[in-house]
Motif scaffolding. Structure first.
Motif, PDB file in Angstrom:
ATOM      1  N   ARG A  83      13.141   3.709   0.552  1.00  0.00           N
ATOM      2  CA  ARG A  83      13.904   3.568  -0.430  1.00  0.00           C
ATOM      3  C   ARG A  83      13.370   2.610  -1.530  1.00  0.00           C
ATOM      4  NH1 ARG A  83      17.955   2.201   1.624  1.00  0.00           N
ATOM      5  NH2 ARG A  83      18.914   4.397   2.085  1.00  0.00           N
ATOM      6  N   ARG A  84      12.450   1.574  -1.261  1.00  0.00           N
ATOM      7  CA  ARG A  84      11.991   0.539  -2.002  1.00  0.00           C
ATOM      8  C   ARG A  84      10.720   0.904  -2.666  1.00  0.00           C
ATOM      9  NH1 ARG A  84      11.840  -2.921   2.694  1.00  0.00           N
ATOM     10  NH2 ARG A  84       9.851  -3.218   3.246  1.00  0.00           N
ATOM     11  N   ARG A  85       9.984   1.515  -1.910  1.00  0.00           N
ATOM     12  CA  ARG A  85       8.553   1.890  -2.143  1.00  0.00           C
ATOM     13  C   ARG A  85       8.478   3.301  -2.596  1.00  0.00           C
ATOM     14  NH1 ARG A  85       3.941   3.674  -2.798  1.00  0.00           N
ATOM     15  NH2 ARG A  85       2.032   3.051  -1.605  1.00  0.00           N
ATOM     16  N   PHE A  86       9.110   4.311  -2.310  1.00  0.00           N
ATOM     17  CA  PHE A  86       9.134   5.463  -2.813  1.00  0.00           C
ATOM     18  C   PHE A  86      10.275   6.201  -3.641  1.00  0.00           C
ATOM     19  CE2 PHE A  86       6.526   5.555   0.952  1.00  0.00           C
ATOM     20  CZ  PHE A  86       5.102   5.591   0.360  1.00  0.00           C
ATOM     21  N   LEU A 182      -7.348  10.464  -2.314  1.00  0.00           N
ATOM     22  CA  LEU A 182      -6.064  10.190  -2.990  1.00  0.00           C
ATOM     23  C   LEU A 182      -5.388  11.531  -3.417  1.00  0.00           C
ATOM     24  CD1 LEU A 182      -6.025   6.813  -4.592  1.00  0.00           C
ATOM     25  CD2 LEU A 182      -4.663   7.249  -2.779  1.00  0.00           C
ATOM     26  N   ALA A 183      -4.265  11.760  -2.945  1.00  0.00           N
ATOM     27  CA  ALA A 183      -3.573  12.852  -3.742  1.00  0.00           C
ATOM     28  C   ALA A 183      -2.622  12.207  -4.662  1.00  0.00           C
ATOM     29  CB  ALA A 183      -2.834  13.551  -2.761  1.00  0.00           C
ATOM     30  N   THR A 184      -2.308  13.124  -5.783  1.00  0.00           N
ATOM     31  CA  THR A 184      -1.272  12.703  -6.960  1.00  0.00           C
ATOM     32  C   THR A 184       0.209  13.317  -6.454  1.00  0.00           C
ATOM     33  OG1 THR A 184      -1.825  14.723  -8.181  1.00  0.00           O
ATOM     34  CG2 THR A 184      -3.205  12.745  -8.358  1.00  0.00           C
ATOM     35  N   LEU A 185       0.857  13.112  -6.953  1.00  0.00           N
ATOM     36  CA  LEU A 185       2.412  13.636  -6.895  1.00  0.00           C
ATOM     37  C   LEU A 185       2.485  14.870  -7.466  1.00  0.00           C
ATOM     38  CD1 LEU A 185       4.743  12.567  -5.657  1.00  0.00           C
ATOM     39  CD2 LEU A 185       5.732  11.871  -7.825  1.00  0.00           C
ATOM     40  N   ASP A 186       1.689  15.282  -8.294  1.00  0.00           N
ATOM     41  CA  ASP A 186       1.430  16.834  -8.926  1.00  0.00           C
ATOM     42  C   ASP A 186       0.938  17.779  -8.138  1.00  0.00           C
ATOM     43  OD1 ASP A 186       2.825  16.189 -11.279  1.00  0.00           O
ATOM     44  OD2 ASP A 186       0.804  16.003 -12.257  1.00  0.00           O
ATOM     45  N   LEU A 206       0.449   9.627   6.311  1.00  0.00           N
ATOM     46  CA  LEU A 206       0.467   8.511   5.306  1.00  0.00           C
ATOM     47  C   LEU A 206       0.307   7.140   5.957  1.00  0.00           C
ATOM     48  CD1 LEU A 206       1.196   8.576   2.449  1.00  0.00           C
ATOM     49  CD2 LEU A 206       3.264   7.911   2.877  1.00  0.00           C
ATOM     50  N   ALA A 207      -0.515   7.271   6.806  1.00  0.00           N
ATOM     51  CA  ALA A 207      -1.027   6.068   7.484  1.00  0.00           C
ATOM     52  C   ALA A 207      -1.606   4.885   6.730  1.00  0.00           C
ATOM     53  CB  ALA A 207      -1.751   6.141   8.745  1.00  0.00           C
ATOM     54  N   TYR A 208      -2.218   5.432   5.660  1.00  0.00           N
ATOM     55  CA  TYR A 208      -3.021   4.300   4.749  1.00  0.00           C
ATOM     56  C   TYR A 208      -2.172   4.046   3.287  1.00  0.00           C
ATOM     57  CZ  TYR A 208      -6.425   4.653   8.360  1.00  0.00           C
ATOM     58  OH  TYR A 208      -7.134   4.740   9.477  1.00  0.00           O
ATOM     59  N   ALA A 209      -0.989   4.297   3.237  1.00  0.00           N
ATOM     60  CA  ALA A 209      -0.310   4.193   2.092  1.00  0.00           C
ATOM     61  C   ALA A 209      -0.465   2.893   1.347  1.00  0.00           C
ATOM     62  CB  ALA A 209       1.273   4.589   2.243  1.00  0.00           C
ATOM     63  N   GLU A 210      -0.595   1.775   2.161  1.00  0.00           N
ATOM     64  CA  GLU A 210      -0.567   0.509   1.443  1.00  0.00           C
ATOM     65  C   GLU A 210      -1.905   0.044   1.458  1.00  0.00           C
ATOM     66  OE1 GLU A 210       2.102  -0.486   0.281  1.00  0.00           O
ATOM     67  OE2 GLU A 210       3.529   1.000   1.218  1.00  0.00           O
ATOM     68  N   ILE A 211      -2.924   0.794   1.698  1.00  0.00           N
ATOM     69  CA  ILE A 211      -4.274   0.003   1.563  1.00  0.00           C
ATOM     70  C   ILE A 211      -4.890   1.086   0.231  1.00  0.00           C
ATOM     71  CG2 ILE A 211      -6.599  -0.226   2.573  1.00  0.00           C
ATOM     72  CD1 ILE A 211      -5.287   0.137   5.079  1.00  0.00           C
ATOM     73  N   VAL A 217      -1.327   4.237  -7.117  1.00  0.00           N
ATOM     74  CA  VAL A 217      -0.597   3.757  -5.776  1.00  0.00           C
ATOM     75  C   VAL A 217      -0.479   5.202  -5.004  1.00  0.00           C
ATOM     76  CG1 VAL A 217       1.400   2.798  -4.795  1.00  0.00           C
ATOM     77  CG2 VAL A 217       0.380   1.767  -7.025  1.00  0.00           C
ATOM     78  N   PRO A 218      -0.951   5.188  -3.564  1.00  0.00           N
ATOM     79  CA  PRO A 218      -0.618   6.346  -3.096  1.00  0.00           C
ATOM     80  C   PRO A 218       1.056   6.753  -2.935  1.00  0.00           C
ATOM     81  CG  PRO A 218      -1.803   5.152  -1.906  1.00  0.00           C
ATOM     82  CD  PRO A 218      -1.517   4.300  -2.942  1.00  0.00           C
ATOM     83  N   PRO A 219       1.320   8.170  -3.334  1.00  0.00           N
ATOM     84  CA  PRO A 219       2.833   8.662  -3.373  1.00  0.00           C
ATOM     85  C   PRO A 219       3.043   9.074  -2.030  1.00  0.00           C
ATOM     86  CG  PRO A 219       1.329  10.331  -4.251  1.00  0.00           C
ATOM     87  CD  PRO A 219       0.245   9.197  -4.081  1.00  0.00           C
ATOM     88  N   SER A 220       4.192   9.511  -1.603  1.00  0.00           N
ATOM     89  CA  SER A 220       4.923  10.302  -0.493  1.00  0.00           C
ATOM     90  C   SER A 220       5.039  11.642  -0.904  1.00  0.00           C
ATOM     91  CB  SER A 220       5.850   9.334   0.148  1.00  0.00           C
ATOM     92  OG  SER A 220       6.577  10.195   1.060  1.00  0.00           O
ATOM     93  N   ILE A 221       4.810  12.593  -0.040  1.00  0.00           N
ATOM     94  CA  ILE A 221       5.199  13.981  -0.220  1.00  0.00           C
ATOM     95  C   ILE A 221       6.755  13.958  -0.311  1.00  0.00           C
ATOM     96  CG2 ILE A 221       5.304  14.549   2.148  1.00  0.00           C
ATOM     97  CD1 ILE A 221       3.964  17.272   1.153  1.00  0.00           C
TER      98      ILE A 221
END
Length: 405
Positions: A83-86, A182-186, A206-211, A217-221
């Motif tokens: 919730r707070r990150r994505f 990195l992937a984009t949200l698009d 998404l194991a490397y989301a915070e690196i 900033v890496p998004p989430s699908i």
């Protein structure tokens, strides 16, 4: 009786074992090997997380069996993180499950949803469990390009039109291990639209989301509207909080996939040791300064390594995320392949890296270098590599490595 069991016959020898065997032999002979092969974080787990483990383990009530889907507080903590990150809402009861690291979750979900002969779409190169989790389950894997771009999308379209049977699942992994892309949200929007159109499950690692090291900033699908209709995402505390040996990860997203994984796990494990889950809850809910410090540490190491390699004449793309550099084999060594080059680098420079072919045949022109040593050791590695590249390396590797294959 057959020499090998059926499922074992489908697994090639673990490529990394060749370099690991050579590395162990060299160390046994007193060599100082700088190990940049395995993505095994070397930093201590933050003290407040360790303190929570100690506190929890002192309570004998935590010594009993836990629950395979994870204690409620841990699942709520993961939902709060999303919730707070994505800005993604998750139901901790039906859309979140704790796993014994993301690797276990991926493999067990593959076993839960795969029928023998299914076709699975997997980027190549990619982390080995992405394809072999499904191969172990009896599926056939079709490779697609690993870069999150139009070429991959075109390959996915071809795969749907020309694969028999039609693909049932797709793996995506960004930030990528090994390529650090990195992937984009698009891009994720395109993937979700494709998967919904063709009734294909998506598993996002998404194991490397915070690196990550820049403004991207890496998004989430799961940020894509409708993603939870077809997607589940795996995350891990291993890299984010330097907790690799604790084996805590998660799957989140589609309730049907989460339910399938929960049912599979109910037969296989009782979850992680409860004090570890309590400490993981403290990691997710507690102060996050340690995550920012970890990012800064890996960025410093990245800059030291790549600057030194460039000065040595080895041009390596600068990763914008992950704890790896995906390094093209220097041109004069390119014909030897990644395993032979890795063993030569170990023999002549005393630096261990991961051969790219271990991540798929399309990785054979690269090696993966992990940022798992301090800057002093990285500078030492760079000096050794510079000396190696300045040599005439036409001869064979040193005898200490000759028996490694």
């Amino acid at each position: 009786m057959p020499e090998e069991f059926h499922r074992i016959r489908r697994l090639p020898p673990y490529v990394f074992a060749e370099v690991n065997t050579a590395k162990a032999r060299a160390r046994a002979q007193g060599e100082d090997i700088i190990d940049l092969g395995m993505g095994n974080p070397d930093s201590a787990t933050p003290p407040h997380i360790v303190a929570k483990l100690v506190e929890a383990v002192a309570d004998p009530r935590t010594h009993r069996y836990s629950t395979s889907k994870g204690i409620p507080g841990l699942r709520r903590a993961l939902a709060n993180y999303y919730r707070r990150r994505f800005d993604v809402d998750l139901d901790p009861e039906t859309e979140v499950i704790s796993t014994l690291g993301s690797k276990e979750g991926l493999a067990n979900l593959a076993a839960a949803i795969t029928s023998p002969g299914d076709t699975i779409l997997v980027p190549n190169p990619s982390y080995p469990i992405h394809q072999f989790g499904f191969i172990i389950a009896g599926a056939a894997v079709r490779s697609v390009p690993a870069s999150p771009d139009e070429e991959m999308l075109r390959a996915l379209d071809r795969a749907v039109r020309h694969s028999v049977p039609k693909p049932t699942a797709l793996i995506v992994n960004y930030p990528s291990n090994p390529t650090a892309e990195l992937a984009t949200l698009d891009f994720y929007r395109e993937i979700v639209a494709f998967a919904r159109r063709h009734d294909i499950w998506v598993m996002s690692d998404l194991a490397y989301a915070e690196i990550y090291f820049g403004d991207e900033v890496p998004p989430s699908i799961l940020q894509v509207p409708g993603a939870k209709d077809i997607a589940v995402e795996f995350t891990s505390l291993s890299k984010t909080y330097s907790m690799p040996g604790w084996r805590v990860g998660f799957a989140a997203g589609n309730p049907r996939l989460i339910s399938a994984l929960a049912r599979m796990k109910s037969y296989l494990d009782y979850g992680a040791f409860t004090p570890i889950q309590v400490a993981a809850t403290a990691a997710l809910n507690g102060p996050q300064d340690c995550v920012a410090e970890m990012r800064a540490l890996y960025k410093e190491r990245r800059d030291v390594l790549l600057k030194g390699l460039a000065q040595a004449g080895w041009d390596v793309p600068v990763p914008q995320a992950s704890m790896f550099a995906w390094a093209p084999i220097p041109p004069r060594f390119a014909d030897m392949g990644s395993v032979a080059f890795s063993k030569l680098l170990l023999a002549r420079a005393r630096v261990a890296v991961a051969p790219g072919i271990g991540f798929g045949e399309y990785g054979d022109g690269h090696v993966r270098i992990a940022l798992v040593e301090n800057t002093h050791r990285l500078r030492q590695a760079v000096r050794s590599i510079r000396g190696f590249l300045a040599q005439d390396n036409a001869g064979p590797a040193e005898p200490v490595l000759s028996a490694a294959g």
